[in-house]
Every structure is written in C-alpha cells, then in structure tokens.
Design an enzyme around this catalytic site. Structure first.
Site, short mmCIF file in Angstrom:
data_model
loop_
_atom_site.label_atom_id
_atom_site.label_comp_id
_atom_site.label_asym_id
_atom_site.label_seq_id
_atom_site.Cartn_x
_atom_site.Cartn_y
_atom_site.Cartn_z
N HIS A 205 1.02 -0.66 -0.30
CA HIS A 205 -0.57 -0.14 -0.10
C HIS A 205 0.30 0.76 0.42
O HIS A 205 0.52 2.74 -0.42
CB HIS A 205 -0.85 0.46 1.14
CG HIS A 205 0.02 0.36 1.91
ND1 HIS A 205 0.58 -0.50 3.33
CD2 HIS A 205 -0.23 1.19 3.44
CE1 HIS A 205 0.64 0.11 4.45
NE2 HIS A 205 0.09 1.08 4.29
C1 UD1 Z 1 -2.58 5.28 5.52
C2 UD1 Z 1 -0.76 6.19 6.73
C3 UD1 Z 1 0.11 4.73 6.25
C4 UD1 Z 1 -0.58 3.32 7.42
C5 UD1 Z 1 -2.08 2.86 6.69
C6 UD1 Z 1 -2.38 1.90 6.73
C7 UD1 Z 1 -0.49 8.21 6.66
C8 UD1 Z 1 0.54 9.05 6.15
N1 UD1 Z 1 -0.33 6.63 6.32
O1 UD1 Z 1 -1.74 4.99 4.15
O2 UD1 Z 1 1.25 4.86 7.41
O3 UD1 Z 1 0.42 1.96 7.34
O4 UD1 Z 1 -2.68 4.21 7.03
O5 UD1 Z 1 -3.17 1.86 6.04
O6 UD1 Z 1 -1.09 8.65 7.44
N2 UD1 Z 1 -9.01 4.49 1.35
C9 UD1 Z 1 -10.24 4.04 1.05
N3 UD1 Z 1 -11.25 3.51 2.86
C10 UD1 Z 1 -10.28 3.65 4.28
C11 UD1 Z 1 -8.79 4.71 4.10
C12 UD1 Z 1 -8.48 5.26 2.47
O7 UD1 Z 1 -10.99 3.87 0.54
O8 UD1 Z 1 -10.82 3.46 4.86
C13 UD1 Z 1 -8.29 4.81 -0.22
C14 UD1 Z 1 -8.69 6.51 0.07
O9 UD1 Z 1 -9.07 6.71 -1.77
C15 UD1 Z 1 -7.32 7.08 0.47
C16 UD1 Z 1 -6.03 5.65 0.37
O10 UD1 Z 1 -6.87 5.15 0.21
O11 UD1 Z 1 -7.25 8.48 -0.85
C17 UD1 Z 1 -5.23 6.43 1.06
O12 UD1 Z 1 -5.42 6.94 2.18
P1 UD1 Z 1 -4.96 7.40 3.28
O13 UD1 Z 1 -5.51 7.05 4.68
O14 UD1 Z 1 -4.06 8.62 2.98
O15 UD1 Z 1 -3.60 6.48 3.65
P2 UD1 Z 1 -3.24 5.59 3.32
O16 UD1 Z 1 -2.51 4.81 2.27
O17 UD1 Z 1 -4.18 4.24 4.05
#
Ligand code: UD1
Length: 365
Positions: A205
C-alpha cells in the site's frame, strides 16, 4: 484522551486502554477517532475484534492530500478540544500516521501534555510521509514511549532530553499475543483452500510502491512469478486496488487461479493467515514486527525500515529498487535457508503494562 485515525493505530491503542481500565485508577479515558480511515474493513472491524469501545467522537475527516487531510484533522480536533468544558490531562497518540502528528500538534499548542507511543522510530527517508510525522511528533511530545532499541539511539542522537524518554517495548505484540488463540480458531489457511505452510501472503500500500506506475507493474510481475511457485493470498488496500484497476493490472491478478485477491480483511483473519504462511511479502511497518514475533519469513519491499530490529534480530529482509533481490530472498526462503528470530527486549506481550506505569507516573509529576 487517546487518538486513533488509521488501521495501524487500533491494535496499539487497544491494549493500553484495556490495561488502564484494569488498573482502576482515578483517570477516565476518552477515545477520539479522526476518521482518516472510514471503510468498515479499514476501521470498524478492528473495534469489533479488539474489544475497543465505540469512540467518544468521530471527526469524520476522510481522505485527501497529506496537507488537506492533516489540516482537516487539526481543525476538527482543535474545535473538539475547544468545545469541552475542560481540557484532558493528557493526549496519547500512537504510531506515525497523519492523525498522530496532527493531533499531537494541536494538543501541545493548547498546552495539553502529549505522550507518543512508538516514539523514536526513523527510516531516515524523508520521502516517506510517516517519517515526517514521526520526527514532528517526537519533537513536540512530552513523553516518548519507545518500542525498540533503535528508537532510544535515535532520540538521544536528536538531542531529546532523557527525562522524556522511556523504553516500554512493543504494544502491537501485546495485541498479537492476546488475539492469537482466536485467530488460530478461524483456520484461515483452510478457509482459503490453502495447505498450512504452503502459501504466501502479500500486502502492498505504500505510495512508493503503488503510486509509481512502472514500479507497480514490476511488482505485479514479481507476484505472478511468486504465484508460479506457491499460491498467494493478497488482501488489497483500497488505494492499491484502485491503482491496479487504473493500470489495467487488476484483472491479471483476479484471473490468476493461484492468486486469491481479496478486499482488506480483519485483524484476526490476517494474523491467522500470516501465522501459517510460508512467507509474507509486504511494505507495511507493523507486519514486519508481527512476522518477526511469529517467526514467519518476511520480505519487505522497501529500501529502508524504521524497525531495524526486525532485520537484525527478526525474520525480515529488506529489498529496495532491485526486484531481483526480492526474488533471491524468496528463493532462499523456499529452499529453507533462512534466518530465525531472536527475542527483542520488551516484545513480550506486556508492553502496555509498562506504558501504563509510565503514563501514571508521568501524570503524577
Ligand atoms: C495510511 C498511513 C500509513 C499506514 C496506512 C495503513 C499516513 C500518512 N499513512 O496510509 O502510514 O501504513 O494508513 O493502511 O497516515 N481509502 C479508502 N478507505 C479508507 C481509507 C482509505 O478507500 O477507509 C483510500 C482512499 O482512496 C485514500 C487512500 O485509500 O485516498 C489512501 O488513504 P490514506 O489514509 O490517505 O493513506 P493510507 O495509504 O491508507
């Protein structure tokens, strides 16, 4: 007041809140969920499985660029604190996600003491969003609770005063130890039609792997090669699934009978799957630690790690840019020539008890 926001936070907060409840101190606890993660598989399932009470408040910040998401968390948390009749005695943040840094900053600016659980970890890679979160959180926090030996060295080298620092060990291992019997009873290998010890688990991820088209293409090629050798279970993060679909690579994985491509799965399901895997391929932080504790070989698709004890004492091997290195590590594991784990100080299932000792003593002074 405990803060959670994203998937890796829940298993760190749970054992500390349980331990505090058992101590029957005069403290009341409150849980804030920023809503950084919001899908049931990324958040709700952890509350159900880890026995965490529903959050007192859900700030519902959702996704966004790092600046936007961090800003939204800061304003929502600040407004929440402002609306309370009294500030909390302390704010406790865990890990290194955007919610960790955002809430630590808001709390210190309001003069509320902040404790950081999992302080001192450094990848020395400033291109990694979490590295910025770790550095900022540790500089502003008042109590630094350290999970692995490198954390102590890093904080000392950065000049942080020793009075702020306590070595407590790894609270994630507390949750792992506690949940393992239930995880085993799920018989996850069988559920996926796998033979124990004869399949690989993959997670991906990190932006550095999934947001760069060429890199993601090469990683899919690596997974295809791996699946030729043994079946693969791949619970995909929503971000990864989206990127694979954008590049037209998702069908390639879902059509491969030897790859079980699934939505994200719950904590217990994942632990159960990991424990009986032949090997794990990942870019996660926490999984490096969990595989080390379980003694399962782990190939980490990153050039660096903020958790070096998993490499020096554990079952983790780092592989960066060159995916031939990843293949070499995988072959070594498949041939049975692979290192074993040694114990790491404080990764013993009792770290949350030391965290609570440190918190209570700190609050008294
Ligand atoms: C975040 C953390 C990372 C952790 C990871 C675990 C930061 C900088 N990053 O990264 O350290 O390892 O979580 O998962 O805080 N999305 C969904 N549903 C959700 C959450 C996210 O669809 O419930 C999708 C969205 O498109 C979003 C993308 O995932 O834009 C990324 O989510 P985000 O919270 O920005 O970062 P992670 O990659 O999950």
């Amino acid at each position: 007041m405990f803060v959670t926001g994203a998937r890796p936070n829940f298993m760190k907060v749970a054992p500390i809140m349980h331990e505090l409840a058992e101590r029957k101190s005069d403290l009341t606890t409150e849980l804030v969920h920023t809503g950084q993660h919001y899908d049931f598989e990324m958040s709700g399932v952890f509350f159900d499985q880890l026995g965490i009470a529903a959050p007192h408040v859900h700030l519902q910040v959702g996704s966004g660029s790092h600046g936007v998401q961090t800003g939204r968390i800061m304003s929502a948390f600040d407004e929440y604190l402002a609306a309370r009749p009294q500030p909390p005695r302390a704010v406790i943040v865990v890990g290194d996600v955007n919610s960790t840094m955002a809430c630590a900053l808001v709390a210190v600016k309001r003069g509320i003491p902040v404790a950081h659980v999992e302080a001192g970890l450094r990848s020395f890679d400033r291109a990694m969003p979490e590295e910025i979160n770790r550095v900022v959180t540790d500089v502003v926090a008042d109590l630094l609770l350290v999970s692995e030996p490198a954390g102590l060295e890093n904080l000392t080298r950065e000049g942080l005063p020793s009075e702020r620092i306590r070595y407590v060990g790894n609270v994630m291992i507390d949750t792992l130890v506690k949940q393992l019997p239930d995880a085993r009873s799920l018989a996850m290998a069988e559920r996926h039609g796998m033979r124990r010890g004869d399949y690989a688990v993959v997670t991906l991820h990190r932006p550095s792997n999934v947001d760069v088209d060429d890199r993601l293409r090469k990683l899919v090629e690596l997974l295809r090669r791996l699946a030729d050798r043994l079946p693969v279970v791949f619970p995909a993060h929503p971000r990864t699934e989206k990127r694979l679909a954008e590049l037209g690579l998702k069908d390639e994985l879902t059509c491969n009978a030897r790859v079980h491509f699934t939505a994200p799965i719950g904590y217990r399901e994942f632990v159960g799957l990991m424990e009986t895997a032949r090997l794990v391929v990942t870019d996660s932080g926490g999984i490096q630690e969990e595989t080390t504790h379980l003694g399962v070989p782990c190939v980490t698709l990153r050039a660096n790690t903020e958790r070096p004890a998993t490499v020096t004492s554990g079952t983790n091997t780092l592989v960066g840019e060159n995916l031939d290195d990843a293949w070499r590590a995988i072959e070594q594991i498949l041939e049975g020539h692979y290192k074993k784990s040694r114990s790491i100080d404080g990764w013993d299932g009792r770290a949350s008890s030391r965290v609570v000792d440190a918190l209570l003593e700190w609050l008294q002074h």
